[in-house]
Design a protein around this motif. Structure first.
Motif, PDB file in Angstrom:
ATOM      1  N   LEU A  51       0.656  -1.356   0.030  1.00 30.11           N
ATOM      2  CA  LEU A  51      -0.125   0.026   0.078  1.00 30.11           C
ATOM      3  C   LEU A  51       0.863   1.227  -0.005  1.00 30.11           C
ATOM      4  O   LEU A  51       0.405   1.975  -0.605  1.00 30.11           O
ATOM      5  N   GLU A  52       1.651   1.457   0.541  1.00 30.66           N
ATOM      6  CA  GLU A  52       2.655   2.418   0.852  1.00 30.66           C
ATOM      7  C   GLU A  52       3.050   3.097  -0.503  1.00 30.66           C
ATOM      8  O   GLU A  52       3.123   4.337  -0.648  1.00 30.66           O
ATOM      9  N   PRO A  53       3.535   2.237  -1.450  1.00 25.34           N
ATOM     10  CA  PRO A  53       4.157   2.577  -2.586  1.00 25.34           C
ATOM     11  C   PRO A  53       3.241   3.205  -3.546  1.00 25.34           C
ATOM     12  O   PRO A  53       3.539   3.928  -4.449  1.00 25.34           O
ATOM     13  N   ILE A  54       1.804   2.946  -3.515  1.00 27.61           N
ATOM     14  CA  ILE A  54       0.971   3.385  -3.969  1.00 27.61           C
ATOM     15  C   ILE A  54       0.649   4.903  -3.694  1.00 27.61           C
ATOM     16  O   ILE A  54      -0.230   5.658  -4.495  1.00 27.61           O
ATOM     17  N   GLY A  55       0.941   5.180  -2.525  1.00 24.30           N
ATOM     18  CA  GLY A  55       0.596   6.552  -2.087  1.00 24.30           C
ATOM     19  C   GLY A  55      -0.188   6.729  -0.781  1.00 24.30           C
ATOM     20  O   GLY A  55      -0.674   7.646  -0.440  1.00 24.30           O
ATOM     21  N   PHE A  56      -0.719   5.545  -0.326  1.00 25.15           N
ATOM     22  CA  PHE A  56      -1.595   5.476   1.077  1.00 25.15           C
ATOM     23  C   PHE A  56      -0.356   5.666   1.966  1.00 25.15           C
ATOM     24  O   PHE A  56       0.548   5.339   2.406  1.00 25.15           O
ATOM     25  N   GLU A  57      -1.237   6.587   3.065  1.00 28.30           N
ATOM     26  CA  GLU A  57      -0.439   6.699   4.533  1.00 28.30           C
ATOM     27  C   GLU A  57      -1.085   5.561   5.260  1.00 28.30           C
ATOM     28  O   GLU A  57      -2.133   5.275   5.462  1.00 28.30           O
ATOM     29  N   VAL A  58      -0.179   4.710   5.720  1.00 24.91           N
ATOM     30  CA  VAL A  58      -0.542   3.511   6.506  1.00 24.91           C
ATOM     31  C   VAL A  58       0.203   3.241   8.003  1.00 24.91           C
ATOM     32  O   VAL A  58       1.254   3.678   8.220  1.00 24.91           O
ATOM     33  N   ARG A  59      -0.511   2.896   8.797  1.00 32.86           N
ATOM     34  CA  ARG A  59      -0.429   2.525  10.181  1.00 32.86           C
ATOM     35  C   ARG A  59      -0.674   1.071  10.451  1.00 32.86           C
ATOM     36  O   ARG A  59      -1.538   0.382   9.608  1.00 32.86           O
ATOM     37  N   GLU A  60      -0.094   0.418  11.738  1.00 28.96           N
ATOM     38  CA  GLU A  60      -0.502  -0.827  11.727  1.00 28.96           C
ATOM     39  C   GLU A  60      -0.911  -1.076  13.192  1.00 28.96           C
ATOM     40  O   GLU A  60      -0.511  -0.199  14.276  1.00 28.96           O
ATOM     41  N   ALA A  61      -1.480  -2.242  13.572  1.00 24.77           N
ATOM     42  CA  ALA A  61      -1.952  -2.419  14.957  1.00 24.77           C
ATOM     43  C   ALA A  61      -1.900  -3.880  15.267  1.00 24.77           C
ATOM     44  O   ALA A  61      -2.126  -4.649  14.106  1.00 24.77           O
TER      45      ALA A  61
END
Length: 215
Positions: free
Chosen positions: A28-38
């Protein structure tokens, strides 16, 4: 990539297995989304309260607080249609689907998933479009398809380990297993490496199952 113009979409990945979270983050990150995890439902609720993601990928079976409880809490306190929650489930039982929907999930995807399924669901629920690059492979880049005959040269223990790694969506283990393939089977090395590079784990599982059926 994402078609321009677009807002900064926030996506939360919730899963108790770090390798599963990293797989989605790397997609997801390379596409341009801001991503967090839990790593569990409790962390997911806290992140949702502070960060308000547009979409959550929610594993349903987790310790501490599971995905069902976390989804019910978020949906009960969120503004209508403000946060999309898509369940990630390893269960093949159709009986689980009504439970997932009753918890408040907008949709679900079964593991192991295809890369295109992830992007299709995001596009559907966030109403966005992607731009695509046309890739034209050259003759030098051509790779033999992964077949039952090719995999049949490997031992049953090796195939079982590959099967488990594919189910767990663990590319690192799969890469180590590829290194164990004798050099005389270079085509198998290349075809399997190509599948791992493209996260095509469902194809790998299908071919392994065909080998097991033939045996």
């Amino acid at each position: 990539g994402l078609a321009q113009p677009h807002p900064q979409y926030r996506i939360l990945v919730v899963d108790d297995h770090p390798e599963n979270r990293q797989l989605l983050i790397k997609l997801l990150e390379p596409i341009g989304f801001e991503v967090r995890e839990a790593s569990n439902g409790e962390e997911a609720i806290a992140c949702w309260e502070n960060w308000k993601p547009h979409l959550i990928w929610m594993d349903m079976r987790m310790p501490v607080v599971n995905g069902f409880e976390a989804t019910r809490h978020i949906k009960a306190h969120a503004e209508p249609n403000s946060t999309v929650i898509i369940a990630l489930t390893a269960s093949a039982l159709n009986e689980e689907i009504p439970k997932i929907k009753s918890a408040g999930c907008n949709d679900f995807i079964r593991k192991p998933f295809l890369e295109c399924e992830i992007f299709d669901k995001i596009g559907q629920y966030l109403n966005l479009e992607y731009t695509y690059e046309l890739l034209v492979p050259t003759v030098a880049e051509s790779i033999e398809p992964l077949t039952t005959d090719a995999l049949s040269v490997m031992s049953s223990d090796w195939l079982a380990a590959l099967h488990e790694a594919a189910v767990q969506l663990d590319p690192e283990v799969m890469i180590e297993l590829i290194k164990e393939i004798p050099n005389e089977y270079a085509d198998l090395q290349k075809s399997l490496q190509s599948k791992v590079d493209n996260y095509d784990f469902d194809h790998i599982l299908a071919v392994i199952q065909q080998v097991e059926t033939r045996e």
